[in-house]
Design an enzyme around this catalytic site. Structure first.
Site, PDB file in Angstrom:
ATOM      1  N   SER A 162     -27.193 -49.382   5.639  1.00 27.87           N
ATOM      2  CA  SER A 162     -26.640 -50.877   6.225  1.00 27.87           C
ATOM      3  C   SER A 162     -26.354 -50.897   7.482  1.00 27.87           C
ATOM      4  O   SER A 162     -27.343 -49.433   8.155  1.00 27.87           O
ATOM      5  CB  SER A 162     -25.198 -51.324   6.322  1.00 27.87           C
ATOM      6  OG  SER A 162     -24.120 -50.730   6.401  1.00 27.87           O
ATOM      7  N   LYS A 163     -26.509 -51.882   8.990  1.00 28.92           N
ATOM      8  CA  LYS A 163     -26.322 -51.524  10.247  1.00 28.92           C
ATOM      9  C   LYS A 163     -25.816 -50.199  10.653  1.00 28.92           C
ATOM     10  O   LYS A 163     -26.189 -50.093  11.644  1.00 28.92           O
ATOM     11  CB  LYS A 163     -26.211 -53.243  10.844  1.00 28.92           C
ATOM     12  CG  LYS A 163     -26.361 -53.597  12.238  1.00 28.92           C
ATOM     13  CD  LYS A 163     -27.933 -54.436  11.932  1.00 28.92           C
ATOM     14  CE  LYS A 163     -28.598 -54.406  13.106  1.00 28.92           C
ATOM     15  NZ  LYS A 163     -29.816 -54.558  13.152  1.00 28.92           N
ATOM     16  N   ARG A 164     -24.427 -49.938  10.237  1.00 36.34           N
ATOM     17  CA  ARG A 164     -23.802 -48.900  10.244  1.00 36.34           C
ATOM     18  C   ARG A 164     -24.433 -47.982  10.955  1.00 36.34           C
ATOM     19  O   ARG A 164     -24.209 -46.823  11.323  1.00 36.34           O
ATOM     20  CB  ARG A 164     -22.901 -48.597   9.910  1.00 36.34           C
ATOM     21  CG  ARG A 164     -21.599 -49.629   9.672  1.00 36.34           C
ATOM     22  CD  ARG A 164     -20.485 -49.204   8.678  1.00 36.34           C
ATOM     23  NE  ARG A 164     -20.559 -49.569   7.849  1.00 36.34           N
ATOM     24  CZ  ARG A 164     -21.253 -48.054   6.350  1.00 36.34           C
ATOM     25  NH1 ARG A 164     -21.021 -47.315   7.165  1.00 36.34           N
ATOM     26  NH2 ARG A 164     -22.253 -48.128   5.613  1.00 36.34           N
ATOM     27  N   ASP A 218     -36.619 -53.415  13.793  1.00 35.15           N
ATOM     28  CA  ASP A 218     -35.734 -52.603  14.437  1.00 35.15           C
ATOM     29  C   ASP A 218     -36.161 -51.360  14.840  1.00 35.15           C
ATOM     30  O   ASP A 218     -36.307 -50.768  16.228  1.00 35.15           O
ATOM     31  CB  ASP A 218     -34.146 -52.113  13.471  1.00 35.15           C
ATOM     32  CG  ASP A 218     -32.772 -53.423  13.536  1.00 35.15           C
ATOM     33  OD1 ASP A 218     -33.510 -54.817  14.638  1.00 35.15           O
ATOM     34  OD2 ASP A 218     -32.254 -53.426  12.845  1.00 35.15           O
TER      35      ASP A 218
END
Ligand code: GLU
Length: 490
Positions: A252-254, A262
């Site tokens: 995930s983004k974490r 990105d």
């Protein structure tokens, strides 16, 4: 004995079917890549289908971003993009055929009634599956009408049977129908659900192999039932493993950059991203880590895709990207860098010569970059007015006398230089270093600080050449002036 894994042979007609409800994430991009590799490797076709039937969540921006990301990765499609939302008529016809065949029925239960069914099943330790009532009294139907209830269409699952998937990755996976609910195929407004639309489209588009994330495996028996009820032959399936972060939690983004966009913004090359994605679940021989796209097309094999979850490690991607950057010829690298820095707005307001300065600095930064976005850390000083950073000043003022000596000696040599080429500068400073009997570090680090005002930067000889004689000597003199002042007051 482990069963021999099957290989996809013959031209495969595969599809990538993203829902345009957000960015193209690493997981989606990996699915797209595997499908693309199979299409190219078998001489088949790669079809792009946008599953945009969720009108609330689907956006044109997301659609555009997904197409842009695929194009950037070089995953070209042979057909499409087909939009599922434009195939409503086809889906409606399929619902009608299923109705005529008696494979679906109208279900009137309210959400509350369904919840009750689920709870009762759980209490009796049965799978909490929902089945609608097939027969209703006229009085009930009249009441529903009065209440404004609208029925949905549910698939009448043959509860005694089972559906087996002969999966390329997972082997034979059998689903007992008793554990599958009478899933909805058409909503009360008549629109098709995901399972109906996907099944109809895969059939109608002649898809031979469905390669998708393992999270979809419970949809597969439902889609196969629909296809069979329509008189069709389901395609073959390969469910590829989930992608986790290095901490073994779902990616995930974490974990940093999670979407292709990105990764692009952070300055990764498409070929590094492709290479890293290919290794998310697939391996060639457990030791080769660099593959060109051509090699991937040739070597990729579904039989070598692992069942276990794959790990996407951003650190590994960076190492890979650094290696790809270093193997890019200087001229080509310079153009990639200029394009990237222009696109990101970095060169805005930096003057007409900025792009030229980037090109000239390219060969020296190339050796140290992990991503293109790190350019500023190494070479940002070239574009800023000269200023001495406090940390850099601290380094050269630990031993002021020594700094005055070596910077002064460096300045002396550079003042006498006719030609400011990297070679001439290297020769002069190396010679001076030997005369003074200094180590490279003790001699060169102060020179670097004197002209860049920073502790991290491009190679010293190259930096001096990039600045040119006038600016170099002015900076040396300014640093010397400040050091002398400090020395006197000490
Ligand atoms: N639209 C689905 C998704 O984005 C894809 C389902 C499929 O590949 O069948 O997860």
């Amino acid at each position: 004995m482990a069963r021999e894994r099957r290989e996809i042979t013959g031209p495969a007609r595969v599809r990538f079917a993203p829902s345009p409800t957000g960015s193209l994430h690493v997981g989606g991009a990996r699915t797209a890549l595997f499908n693309w590799l199979i299409a190219r490797g078998t001489g088949g076709a790669f079809v792009l289908r946008l599953e945009d039937t969720d009108r609330q969540r689907s956006t044109p921006e997301s659609e555009a971003e997904i197409l842009r990301a695929l194009a950037w990765l070089g995953l070209d499609w042979d057909e499409g993009p087909l939009r599922q939302s434009q195939r409503g008529e086809l889906h409606g016809e399929a619902v009608e055929r299923l109705r005529v065949a008696g494979a679906i029925y109208q279900a009137w239960e309210s959400e509350g009634e369904l919840e009750q069914q689920r709870r009762a099943a759980t209490a009796e330790r049965r799978a909490p599956v929902v089945r609608g009532r097939r027969e209703w009294a006229d009085a009930d139907l009249a009441r529903f009408e009065q209440e404004g209830r609208r029925p949905v269409w549910r698939f009448a699952v043959d509860t005694g049977g089972a559906t087996a998937i002969d999966d390329y990755v997972r082997g034979t996976v059998t689903f007992e129908h008793a554990a599958i609910e009478d899933f909805v195929v058409a909503r009360s407004d008549g629109t098709a659900t995901y399972n109906l639309a996907a099944a109809v489209d895969d059939l109608e588009m002649g898809i031979t192999h469905v390669v998708r994330g393992e999270d979809h495996i419970s949809n597969t028996p439902k889609q196969m039932m629909i296809m069979r009820a329509l008189g069709g032959q389901p395609p073959e399936y390969a469910h590829i493993p989930l992608i986790l972060g290095p901490d073994k939690k779902r990616l995930s983004k974490r974990h940093g950059a999670a979407s292709v966009e990105d990764l692009r913004a952070e300055g990764y090359l498409p070929k590094s991203v492709i290479n890293a994605l290919a290794l998310c679940g697939w391996s060639y021989d457990d030791k080769t880590t660099m593959f060109t796209v051509e090699e991937l097309v040739e070597k990729f094999s579904i039989a070598r895709v692992s069942k276990s979850p794959a790990v996407f490690d951003a650190k590994r991607l960076k190492v890979l990207n650094g290696r790809y950057l270093r193997t890019t010829p200087d001229d080509e690298f310079a153009e990639i860098l200029v394009e990237y820095l222009t696109g990101s707005g970095y060169l805005d307001g930096k003057g007409e010569d900025a792009a030229e300065l980037v090109r000239r600095s390219a060969p020296t930064v190339k050796r140290k970059l992990g991503t293109l976005a790190e350019y500023d850390d190494l070479a940002g000083w070239l574009f800023r007015p000269y200023a001495m950073e406090p940390e850099a000043w601290d380094v050269i003022t630990v031993d002021v006398k020594h700094s005055v000596q070596v910077i002064g000696a460096g300045l002396g040599r550079l003042e006498r230089l006719d030609e400011f080429s990297v070679e001439a500068i290297r020769e002069a400073l190396s010679d001076q270093l030997h005369i003074l009997g200094e180590s490279a570090r003790d001699f060169l680090e102060p020179q670097r600080i004197a002209i860049t005002g920073t502790t991290v930067s491009t190679g010293i000889y190259e930096s001096i050449a990039l600045l040119g004689p006038e600016e170099t000597l002015a900076r040396y003199r300014s640093t010397m002036g400040r050091l002398a002042e400090l020395w006197q007051t000490a």
